[in-house]
Design a protein around this motif. Structure first.
Motif, short mmCIF file in Angstrom:
data_model
loop_
_atom_site.label_atom_id
_atom_site.label_comp_id
_atom_site.label_asym_id
_atom_site.label_seq_id
_atom_site.Cartn_x
_atom_site.Cartn_y
_atom_site.Cartn_z
N CYS A 101 -3.62 4.86 -5.55
CA CYS A 101 -2.85 4.36 -4.41
C CYS A 101 -2.45 2.90 -4.66
N MET A 102 -3.40 2.13 -5.18
CA MET A 102 -3.15 0.73 -5.47
C MET A 102 -2.00 0.57 -6.46
N THR A 103 -2.07 1.35 -7.53
CA THR A 103 -1.05 1.27 -8.58
C THR A 103 0.32 1.64 -8.04
N VAL A 163 -2.91 -5.53 -4.96
CA VAL A 163 -3.49 -4.70 -3.90
C VAL A 163 -5.00 -4.77 -4.02
N LEU A 164 -5.64 -5.09 -2.92
CA LEU A 164 -7.09 -5.19 -2.87
C LEU A 164 -7.62 -3.93 -2.20
N PHE A 165 -8.10 -2.99 -3.00
CA PHE A 165 -8.51 -1.68 -2.52
C PHE A 165 -9.59 -1.77 -1.45
N ASN A 166 -10.67 -2.49 -1.72
CA ASN A 166 -11.79 -2.56 -0.79
C ASN A 166 -11.43 -3.25 0.53
N ALA A 167 -10.47 -4.17 0.48
CA ALA A 167 -10.04 -4.88 1.69
C ALA A 167 -8.86 -4.18 2.38
N ASP A 188 -3.48 0.96 5.83
CA ASP A 188 -4.35 2.07 6.20
C ASP A 188 -3.91 3.25 5.34
N GLY A 189 -4.88 4.01 4.86
CA GLY A 189 -4.54 5.19 4.08
C GLY A 189 -4.83 5.09 2.60
N LEU A 190 -5.38 3.94 2.15
CA LEU A 190 -5.75 3.83 0.74
C LEU A 190 -7.00 4.68 0.49
N THR A 191 -6.88 5.64 -0.40
CA THR A 191 -8.01 6.54 -0.64
C THR A 191 -8.50 6.51 -2.07
N CYS A 192 -7.71 5.96 -3.00
CA CYS A 192 -8.12 5.97 -4.40
C CYS A 192 -7.40 4.87 -5.17
N SER A 231 3.34 -1.14 -7.91
CA SER A 231 4.56 -0.86 -8.65
C SER A 231 5.79 -0.89 -7.74
N ALA A 232 5.69 -0.24 -6.59
CA ALA A 232 6.83 -0.18 -5.67
C ALA A 232 7.20 -1.58 -5.16
N LEU A 233 6.21 -2.39 -4.81
CA LEU A 233 6.49 -3.73 -4.33
C LEU A 233 7.04 -4.63 -5.44
N ALA A 234 6.47 -4.51 -6.63
CA ALA A 234 6.90 -5.35 -7.75
C ALA A 234 8.35 -5.09 -8.14
#
Length: 81
Positions: free
Chosen positions: A18-20, A37-41, A11-15, A24-27
């Protein structure tokens, strides 16, 4: 060697940036591969070695970035492909 796949409902993905940021942090976590990261989902998926990092720790990484992790599902990576 990855053996699990985590799917984090976010929750909180706005652009797109955010995905990038999340990818990056997870990778950069030990034992993590194939982050997407699937922005629309509003989901993040990552294959990981559970002897190096847990799904809960991956959720904490995302939380620290300021995004809410609403749910975490974990499957065997082979079954998830």
């Amino acid at each position: 060697m990855t053996n699990k796949r985590a799917t984090l409902q976010l929750d909180g993905l706005t652009c797109p940036s955010c995905m990038t940021k999340i990818e990056s942090a997870l990778a950069h976590q030990p034992g993590v591969e194939n982050v997407k990261v699937l922005f629309n989902a509003s989901k993040a998926k990552a294959d990981f070695d559970d002897s190096q990092v847990s799904a809960e720790e991956l959720g904490q990484v995302v939380d620290k970035l300021g995004y809410e992790v609403k749910k975490i599902r974990v499957k065997d990576a082979i079954a998830a492909k």
